[in-house]
Design a protein around this motif. Structure first.
Motif, PDB file in Angstrom:
ATOM      1  N   ASP A  83      35.894  47.371  40.690  1.00 47.89           N
ATOM      2  CA  ASP A  83      34.194  45.764  41.643  1.00 47.89           C
ATOM      3  C   ASP A  83      35.350  44.879  41.243  1.00 47.89           C
ATOM      4  O   ASP A  83      34.449  43.873  42.074  1.00 47.89           O
ATOM      5  N   VAL A  84      34.905  44.566  39.863  1.00 50.26           N
ATOM      6  CA  VAL A  84      35.312  43.079  39.551  1.00 50.26           C
ATOM      7  C   VAL A  84      36.848  42.750  40.131  1.00 50.26           C
ATOM      8  O   VAL A  84      35.729  41.700  41.141  1.00 50.26           O
ATOM      9  N   PHE A  85      37.307  43.565  40.767  1.00 53.89           N
ATOM     10  CA  PHE A  85      39.042  42.384  41.136  1.00 53.89           C
ATOM     11  C   PHE A  85      38.510  42.101  42.598  1.00 53.89           C
ATOM     12  O   PHE A  85      38.671  40.770  43.504  1.00 53.89           O
ATOM     13  N   ASP A  86      37.658  42.831  43.239  1.00 53.93           N
ATOM     14  CA  ASP A  86      37.683  42.585  44.546  1.00 53.93           C
ATOM     15  C   ASP A  86      36.528  42.094  44.993  1.00 53.93           C
ATOM     16  O   ASP A  86      36.537  40.472  45.490  1.00 53.93           O
ATOM     17  N   ARG A  87      35.493  41.865  44.082  1.00 57.36           N
ATOM     18  CA  ARG A  87      33.849  41.427  44.626  1.00 57.36           C
ATOM     19  C   ARG A  87      34.371  39.548  43.815  1.00 57.36           C
ATOM     20  O   ARG A  87      33.459  38.631  44.573  1.00 57.36           O
ATOM     21  N   ALA A  88      35.000  39.370  42.672  1.00 56.07           N
ATOM     22  CA  ALA A  88      34.954  38.397  41.809  1.00 56.07           C
ATOM     23  C   ALA A  88      36.147  37.744  42.020  1.00 56.07           C
ATOM     24  O   ALA A  88      36.217  36.103  41.617  1.00 56.07           O
ATOM     25  N   ASN A  89      36.768  37.651  42.563  1.00 54.10           N
ATOM     26  CA  ASN A  89      38.181  36.817  42.902  1.00 54.10           C
ATOM     27  C   ASN A  89      38.242  37.066  41.088  1.00 54.10           C
ATOM     28  O   ASN A  89      38.579  35.340  40.839  1.00 54.10           O
ATOM     29  N   MET A  90      38.498  37.695  40.515  1.00 52.47           N
ATOM     30  CA  MET A  90      39.586  36.821  39.114  1.00 52.47           C
ATOM     31  C   MET A  90      40.794  36.991  38.651  1.00 52.47           C
ATOM     32  O   MET A  90      41.057  35.651  38.377  1.00 52.47           O
ATOM     33  N   GLY A  91      41.425  37.183  40.690  1.00 52.23           N
ATOM     34  CA  GLY A  91      42.771  36.330  40.142  1.00 52.23           C
ATOM     35  C   GLY A  91      42.917  34.814  40.253  1.00 52.23           C
ATOM     36  O   GLY A  91      43.633  34.018  39.422  1.00 52.23           O
ATOM     37  N   ARG A  92      41.952  34.191  41.177  1.00 52.25           N
ATOM     38  CA  ARG A  92      41.430  32.827  41.231  1.00 52.25           C
ATOM     39  C   ARG A  92      40.816  32.148  40.428  1.00 52.25           C
ATOM     40  O   ARG A  92      41.511  31.649  39.360  1.00 52.25           O
ATOM     41  N   HIS A 242      32.720  28.028  45.671  1.00 46.64           N
ATOM     42  CA  HIS A 242      33.416  29.391  44.591  1.00 46.64           C
ATOM     43  C   HIS A 242      35.061  29.693  44.089  1.00 46.64           C
ATOM     44  O   HIS A 242      35.069  29.921  43.222  1.00 46.64           O
ATOM     45  N   ASP A 243      35.910  28.868  45.840  1.00 46.06           N
ATOM     46  CA  ASP A 243      37.136  28.614  44.826  1.00 46.06           C
ATOM     47  C   ASP A 243      38.154  27.932  43.605  1.00 46.06           C
ATOM     48  O   ASP A 243      39.051  27.883  43.851  1.00 46.06           O
ATOM     49  N   LYS A 244      36.669  27.397  43.027  1.00 47.86           N
ATOM     50  CA  LYS A 244      37.109  26.333  42.298  1.00 47.86           C
ATOM     51  C   LYS A 244      37.031  26.508  40.598  1.00 47.86           C
ATOM     52  O   LYS A 244      36.985  26.070  40.033  1.00 47.86           O
ATOM     53  N   TYR A 245      35.881  27.760  40.582  1.00 46.36           N
ATOM     54  CA  TYR A 245      34.972  27.588  39.551  1.00 46.36           C
ATOM     55  C   TYR A 245      36.469  28.767  38.424  1.00 46.36           C
ATOM     56  O   TYR A 245      37.168  29.049  39.141  1.00 46.36           O
ATOM     57  N   VAL A 246      35.355  28.030  37.248  1.00 46.37           N
ATOM     58  CA  VAL A 246      36.331  28.728  36.015  1.00 46.37           C
ATOM     59  C   VAL A 246      36.048  30.232  35.285  1.00 46.37           C
ATOM     60  O   VAL A 246      34.779  30.600  36.375  1.00 46.37           O
ATOM     61  N   ILE A 247      36.584  30.366  34.525  1.00 47.74           N
ATOM     62  CA  ILE A 247      36.010  31.877  34.227  1.00 47.74           C
ATOM     63  C   ILE A 247      34.835  31.746  33.682  1.00 47.74           C
ATOM     64  O   ILE A 247      34.321  32.955  34.034  1.00 47.74           O
ATOM     65  N   THR A 248      33.952  31.397  33.042  1.00 43.37           N
ATOM     66  CA  THR A 248      32.539  31.589  32.508  1.00 43.37           C
ATOM     67  C   THR A 248      31.674  31.348  33.633  1.00 43.37           C
ATOM     68  O   THR A 248      30.843  31.778  33.684  1.00 43.37           O
TER      69      THR A 248
END
Lengths: 298, 305
Positions: A83-92, A242-248
């Motif tokens: 779910d996290v990888f799908d919804r939160a764009n973790m790789g990015r 959103h595509d420029k967000y950092v992890i925190t």
């Protein structure tokens, strides 16, 4: 403390035991057992939140809210992570955070080493005044800069860019101060000898000073990478897409969206924590010893 | 060109060679420019903003002089924020310093496993506060949180930790101590290493007990380190707490955890009162400046002793 070598060095144990007698030896043994008990209990308190995070992250939603609490899920699942990888764009998020942290850390350490070397090893007019003026910015809380820096960033058209995250934080006072302290452990004769041999100033800095500063260098790289990786307030204010967000920032937004799906949130938190912890455990000897080495003494 | 700048800058009678001059100038000129633009100019700009009714969306930002500061002095919410900030700062710093001191004192004599123990205490220091706060918020959840579930085994009714005006701030303080203890312990351990072993040996020969050793030798000699930890903790505390509180309570309930850092962010970027927020940041600046000067004074006294 005295009992330190008592445990560590057998030859000393013998002489001391003679001096003090066997009862003292037993007293010290019991004393250390007591130390281990307290520290062990404390360590459990320290580590429980992490264990509970990992435990929850593998539970299906129904199990996260079940009573009594269980350490090991009955039906462990990885669906939360999916779910996290799908919804939160973790790789990015990983890529953005790593990219920014690496660049910032390289700039931070390079500029600090250079300035620490200059303020520590050269004698020129105004040196101390310049150093202390730069150092004085250390005490200014970031909140004072928050508004003017943000307005300046908007003014020059850097709002919502990585440039805005990196450029204002290229130079850093703390590492500069630490490197300057560290320079006192490097003999000036070494620099002078290299000069006599015809080495250029940049050559001396890159090939002699930097390699000799390894101990300080590794510790500061580790700390700055950690601080840059965990930075929150400035990215929160400056970055809006959103595509420029950092992890925190990504995690904070994610927690807001999935507020009652505890398994998914804990999977997100684990993914935010684990890479940096793994990295740090790998180099932790350097860090903890380096805090002492770089002159952190009250 | 560079030559003349260098001459002016370092003085012609300096003993440095031209190559060294050039090296210093090339390194220092960009640095000084950077500090002027990014570190010094914004302070004046912030003060300028604090003298205006500054809104990001409005085209006009009328000059209001010191009105923003006068408003602060009359604002009961601001007094509440200052009280919360001090509560969090002093309780967190003193409790944290005390717990870390205990841990450092009992960790210091240990050899076997000490690296592992230090690492465990250091884990929360390495974790981002955003992630830690996420975990703690879950553990402190009223109905399903781990803490209340464990407490129910001993018959304690669920406590709404983060929804109660009484418990929200203590919860945040405890989380802060958990997050910072590892770092403070390392500072104490470094200080303990600096105490000569002869002192202990001499006292032990004289028959001193381990409690006497701690009270009569360790604590007095560790005093500079303790005061360093306390003062830097208090200074940092006044501007701290943003991440944990932003994640866990958002300043609530009923503003009971609203601290200065959060208040500044809220006014500047949520309510868009940038002038008012800037005036608060200057109040913070003044407090930190005064505390830092006090620290300089105290540390000098400590060294003289």
């Amino acid at each position: 403390m005295a009992n330190q070598d008592f445990v560590g060095i057998p030859s000393q144990v013998d002489t001391r035991a003679l001096n003090r007698g066997a009862t003292d030896f037993q007293r010290l043994r019991r004393g250390l057992l007591f130390n281990y008990l307290i520290l062990g209990a404390g360590a459990i308190l320290m580590i429980v939140p992490f264990i509970w995070m990992i435990s929850t992250s593998f539970k299906p939603q129904a199990e996260t809210v079940s009573f009594p609490p269980r350490l090991f899920p009955i039906n462990p699942t990885v669906s939360n992570y999916i779910d996290v990888f799908d919804r939160a764009n973790m790789g990015r998020l990983y890529w953005n955070t790593t990219f920014i942290s690496v660049i910032k850390t390289v700039f931070n350490i390079y500029t600090s080493a250079l300035l620490g070397y200059i303020f520590g090893k050269f004698v020129f007019r105004g040196r101390d005044i310049i150093f202390y003026i730069l150092l004085s910015t250390w005490i200014i809380p970031f909140e004072v800069y928050l508004i003017p820096l943000y307005l300046m960033t908007v003014q020059v058209g850097w709002a919502d860019t990585f440039t805005a995250l990196i450029v204002p934080e290229i130079f850093t006072v703390y590492a500069m101060f630490m490197f300057r302290q560290f320079m006192y452990t490097i003999p000036t004769e070494l620099v002078d000898a290299a000069r006599i041999d015809g080495a250029g100033e940049w050559y001396i800095f890159h090939r002699i000073i930097i390699p000799l500063s390894r101990a300080a260098l590794f510790t500061l790289i580790a700390f700055y990478f950690m601080w840059n990786w965990n930075d929150f307030l400035w990215p929160l204010v400056v970055i809006s897409s959103h595509d420029k967000y950092v992890i925190t920032v990504g995690l904070a937004t994610f927690v807001g969206e999935f507020w009652n799906q505890y398994g998914v949130i804990m999977a997100g938190a684990s993914l935010a924590i684990v890479p940096i912890l793994a990295l740090f455990i790998a180099v932790q000897r350097f860090i903890i010893e380096g805090v002492v080495l770089t002159g952190l003494k009250g | 060109m560079i030559q003349t700048i260098t001459q002016k800058f370092t003085g012609s009678r300096s003993t440095l060679r031209a190559a060294e001059h050039r090296f210093i100038v090339i390194a220092l000129v960009p640095t000084i420019l950077f500090y002027l633009i990014v570190k010094f100019y914004p302070i004046f700009f912030a003060f300028f903003i604090s003298m205006h009714e500054w809104s990001l969306f409005g085209n006009v930002s009328p000059f209001v002089g010191l009105d923003n500061y006068v408003l602060l002095a009359k604002d009961s919410l601001f007094y509440k924020v200052m009280w919360n900030t001090m509560y969090r700062t002093f309780a967190g710093t003193f409790l944290g310093a005390f717990c870390s001191l205990i841990v450092a004192l009992i960790l210091n004599p240990i050899k076997r496993g000490s690296i592992l123990l230090r690492l465990i205490y250091f884990l929360p220091v390495m974790t981002s506060v955003i992630a830690s706060a996420t975990i703690w918020k879950w553990m402190l959840q009223t109905r399903f949180g781990l803490l209340n579930q464990l407490l129910s085994f001993v018959g304690i009714q669920p406590v709404p930790w983060l929804q109660s005006t009484t418990w929200a701030m203590p919860s945040i303080i405890v989380m802060g101590i958990w997050g910072g203890i590892g770092f403070t312990v390392i500072i104490y351990l470094a200080g303990l290493k600096g105490i000569p072993k002869d002192y202990y040996e001499a006292a032990e020969i004289d028959g001193a007990s381990s409690i006497q050793l701690a009270l009569k030798i360790t604590l007095p000699l560790l005093k500079p380190v303790v005061s360093f930890v306390l003062i830097t903790g208090v200074i940092g505390g006044f501007s701290g707490g943003f991440q944990a509180i932003y994640m866990m309570t958002g300043g609530g309930p009923l503003d009971s955890t609203r601290v200065l850092a959060l208040h500044i962010y809220d006014y500047a970027f949520q309510r868009m009162f940038m002038g008012q927020a800037s005036s608060m940041s200057f109040v913070l600046f003044a407090i930190v400046l005064i505390l830092t000067l006090v620290q300089f004074k105290l540390q000098r006294v400590d060294w003289e002793l």
